[in-house]
Structure formats: C-alpha cells, structure tokens
Design an enzyme around this catalytic site. Structure first.
Site, short mmCIF file in Angstrom:
data_model
loop_
_atom_site.label_atom_id
_atom_site.label_comp_id
_atom_site.label_asym_id
_atom_site.label_seq_id
_atom_site.Cartn_x
_atom_site.Cartn_y
_atom_site.Cartn_z
N LYS A 144 5.03 3.44 8.48
CA LYS A 144 3.87 4.31 8.60
C LYS A 144 2.59 3.48 8.62
CE LYS A 144 3.70 7.87 5.87
NZ LYS A 144 3.50 8.76 4.70
N THR A 146 -4.96 13.30 5.17
CA THR A 146 -3.57 13.53 5.58
C THR A 146 -3.46 14.84 6.36
OG1 THR A 146 -2.86 12.38 3.57
CG2 THR A 146 -1.18 13.55 4.82
N GLY A 195 -2.89 7.95 -4.64
CA GLY A 195 -2.30 9.12 -5.25
C GLY A 195 -1.12 9.63 -4.44
N ASP A 196 -0.38 10.54 -5.03
CA ASP A 196 0.72 11.24 -4.38
C ASP A 196 0.94 12.50 -5.20
OD1 ASP A 196 2.97 10.61 -2.18
OD2 ASP A 196 3.99 11.57 -3.87
N LYS A 217 5.51 1.78 -3.01
CA LYS A 217 5.44 3.11 -3.63
C LYS A 217 5.74 2.95 -5.11
CE LYS A 217 4.64 7.37 -2.17
NZ LYS A 217 3.63 7.75 -1.15
N SER A 236 -7.12 5.59 3.45
CA SER A 236 -7.04 4.68 2.30
C SER A 236 -7.35 3.24 2.75
CB SER A 236 -5.65 4.73 1.66
OG SER A 236 -5.51 5.84 0.83
N GLN A 242 6.91 3.95 4.08
CA GLN A 242 5.51 3.51 4.05
C GLN A 242 5.30 2.23 4.85
OE1 GLN A 242 3.50 5.58 1.73
NE2 GLN A 242 1.91 4.88 3.12
N LYS A 275 0.86 -1.19 0.00
CA LYS A 275 0.00 0.00 0.00
C LYS A 275 0.88 1.23 0.00
CE LYS A 275 -4.01 1.96 0.12
NZ LYS A 275 -3.50 2.83 -0.96
#
Length: 452
Positions: A102, A197, A153-154, A114, A377, A99, A78
């Site tokens: 996190k 976020t 998304g990013d 990622k 998410s 990630q 993820k």
C-alpha cells in the site's frame, strides 16, 4: 509456513498477493522475483512486549503490546497502531504485510509496519486510556523515531490516544519530532489527515467509474459499512459529489435507509459524535428514517446499489453477500478497510469481471483504494521534516494526485502482466499487487536484501 503457528489472517493476505503474482506473466518474465517474494514475506523485526498499567480502582492491569516492523526498503516503517481485544500477531502481520505494498503505491518514501495491543479502549475512562498509552509508549519509544518507524492511528486509536502517546514519547526521548502521524493541528499535525482515507477512497472510485464508462458518483446509490473515521468521511464526500448514501454500520448492527431515504451530512455528524463517545449506533435517534438490522452487515439489506464500500474491518463481505451485491447490480466494490472481502468474495468479483466485460462489477483492493490515509500521513511526515504546514487545498490536491497515480499504477500494470479479453476491465487487485510488489522488490535488490 507449516513450521509456524496458525496465522489465518496473515496467510490469507500472503496467498492473495502470491496467487495474483503466480497467475500473471510476472514470474514467467522475471523468475528471480520468486526469491524476492520469499524474503519480503518475513518481517525484518517483530517486537512483542508487556504493558502494565493501573486502572481507576488502583488495580494492576496487563496487556500485550506489539510492533511488526515488516519492511524498510522504501523508507521508515509506517503503519498504524490498533487497540482492540482481537489484536494478535496474525492480524498485525497481515496488516503490516498489506502496508508494505500500500505504501509503495503512494509513491512516497515509506516502508511497512503495524502494531497495537489487545487493550480495549471501550468502557475505559480518559485517565485509564492515558495511563495505558503512557505505559505502552514507554516500551515502544525504544524502537521508533522519525527516521526509523512512524506509527499512526487505527481502530481504537484516535487523536486522543495519539496525543497521549506523543506526549509520552517526547518526555521519554526528550525529542519533539514527527514520530507519530495523526497529531493535533496545533502540534505538527496535518490538515485533511482525519478525512484522508475516506476522501481518498472516494477519489479512487471516481477514477474507476470514469474508466469503466459509468460516469461519476452523482446519482449513484452507495452502501457503506462501518461508522468510524473512514466510513464517516467517505459518506460525506459521496454526498458532496451527489451520491445517495444508504447504509452505515458498527459491530452491533447496521442502519439502512429505505428506498427513498438517504443519510445526510447532519446524520453523519450525529453518528460521528456518538462514535467519539465510544457509543453504538443503537443510541442514534433515527426515528423512522432508517431501519436497524441487529447483528447484521448491510450488504444483503441495502437492495439495489451501484457502489459498495466496506469500511469497517477485515473479511466483512463474504461470498454470499458478494452474490447478493452482484445480483443487485453493483458496479464497483472498493475496500475502505484492509482486506475487507474474503478470498471467496474476491474470486466471485474477479470471475464476474472476466465474464461480463465493461458492464461487470469491478473490485479494488484496500492496498490501493484506501491508501489515501497513509499517503497524507506521509505528507504529514514531509511537513514535519520541513517545519511547515500546508493549506487544506494543498494537501487535498496532493491526495487527489496520489490516488490517481495509485489507480493508474494498478490499471497499467494489469494491462502489462495480466491477460484479458477485448472489452474486459483490467484486474485492479492483480495490477495493484504486482505494481507494489515490484517496486519493493527492486528496492530490496538494490540494497542487497536479496539476490539471484
């Protein structure tokens, strides 16, 4: 790593985690975890592929596409997809590595990954972006799925790009499933996901202030960098809670309010409209309400602030800027971006924390402070699995609980493994790193990924 190509961003992220583990009591009590660190630092899989698409002039264009599937011990990979000309394997490995831990701090069943491309959406038409997204997903669709890898998304990937990629996946695989998050509300998206976020960052900061005996955000001066999704919603939530937001920025420069000025929700909404059009802050008609600093980040221009929220990209507070923030009395620095502070800046904040007790600056790393986005998410994935949609309040309440748990995990783990003096605030960077690492390491050991 001497046998590898230079990967400065990944090496920085690795050293930041490894140094806090080494400086704690964790390896003294559990020396076997050194083996786990060696294993977890290598991705399970790295995918690199060619993306060929056609521009509006009918000319062939080609970009590099990537997906780093770093660790799946806690669940499907993820992590977001970033479309930006600076994207390379080092940046994606650093983001994927962060990630892992996190996602562990959210308490949800998600691994770490990622991906992205060196494609630049700026200056491209909607049709060009659609054709690129479809070409990108034709290759990526072979490697992802609701129970395998769920991108989001990013930077450079908003709801529009998610929509184009989801449609391409559905057509390629003949499956409507929760394979991407950040989807539209009309087709299996989640309420609060765009805000998550930024909102989560502010909820985390509220816990920091309360624990440190500094009250709430009400009446505090807050400096924010960035003007994208994270910065916008962090600013709006800060304003809602009674804080004064004094800065926003983009890659071209910073807008800073004068001593008696502040951003209002209307200002933030106008900037959000600009950013949706991929336009710079220089197009914002601010008259004499703000001062614009071309080519500069806001930190040395904001004067006295209580809270600093770097929310743009990596390494956006350096040591000199950190020194200015400390001199100007900052109480909390919390990363809305991933690895928003350089290691030298973090070292300064941590040294101040050790020297000045409860009145010092308190630093929170992005893997804890900005985990709200990936948390929602994960909640979107849960809703997709159940074919349900939760209310805005249900999602926001769950987000608040997750941010409180992430804060307490870092706090309590630091108190357990990191020596401190009486009155010293716990190290949230060390505590968060250790808490996330131990959870992932134990799952990997249970599943036979490492042994000692």
């Amino acid at each position: 790593m001497s046998n590898l190509a230079c990967e400065p961003e990944f090496e920085q992220a690795y050293k930041e985690l490894a140094s806090t583990l080494e400086d704690s009591a964790l390896f003294q009590e559990h020396p076997e975890y050194r083996t786990a660190l060696e294993v977890v630092s290598i991705p399970e899989r790295v995918l690199q592929f060619r993306v060929v698409w056609e521009d509006d002039k009918g000319q062939l264009r080609v970009n590099r596409g990537y997906r780093v599937q770093f660790n799946s011990a806690l669940g499907p990979y993820k992590g977001g997809l970033r479309f930006h000309p600076t994207v390379n394997l080092s940046i994606l490995k650093f983001l994927g590595f962060e990630q892992i831990f996190k996602n562990a701090l959210t308490g949800l069943s998600m691994g770490g990954g990622k991906g992205g491309s060196d494609f630049d959406p700026k200056g491209k038409s909607d049709n060009e972006i659609r054709r690129f997204c479809q070409a990108f997903m034709r290759e990526l669709s072979r490697h992802i799925g609701a129970d395998t890898d769920v991108p989001a998304g990013d930077i450079g990937v908003s709801g529009r790009e998610i929509g184009y990629m989801f449609g391409a996946y559905r057509q390629a695989r003949n499956r409507f499933e929760g394979v991407l998050t950040g989807k539209g509300l009309g087709w299996a998206g989640s309420l609060i996901r765009p805000e998550a976020t930024g909102y989560g960052l502010v909820y985390y900061v509220e816990h920091m202030l309360q624990h440190a005996g500094q009250g709430s955000l009400a009446g505090k001066r807050v400096a924010i960098s960035g003007s994208g999704n994270v910065a916008q919603y962090a600013a709006l939530k800060c304003i809602e809670l009674g804080a004064t937001v004094v800065s926003l920025s983009d890659s071209k420069g910073s807008l800073v309010a004068p001593d008696d000025g502040a951003f209002t929700p209307a200002h933030v909404a106008a900037i959000a409209d600009l950013k949706a059009q991929r336009r710079p802050l220089t197009d914002f008609h601010y008259a004499d309400k703000f001062k614009y600093f071309h080519g500069a980040r806001p930190w040395v221009h904001v004067g006295k602030v209580d809270v600093a929220l770097p929310s743009a990209t990596q390494n956006e507070i350096n040591r000199a800027e950190a020194e200015t923030l400390v001199a100007n009395g900052v109480l909390v620095v919390a990363e809305g971006s991933n690895m928003g502070c350089t290691q030298e800046a973090i070292d300064l904040f941590e040294a101040q924390r050790k020297e000045k007790g409860a009145k010092s600056v308190w630093y929170a790393p992005g893997k804890a402070a900005n985990c709200g986005g990936v948390a929602v998410s994960g909640l979107e994935m849960a809703q997709n699995s159940q074919r349900l949609t939760w209310t805005e309040k249900e999602v926001d309440d769950k987000l608040k609980c997750i941010m409180k748990s992430a804060f307490l995990a870092g706090l309590e783990t630091a108190q357990k493994y990191v020596a401190s003096k009486d009155g010293e605030l716990p190290s949230l960077v060390a505590g968060s790193n250790i808490a996330g690492f131990v959870k992932v390491a134990e799952a990997m050991r249970d599943q036979g990924d490492w042994w000692a």
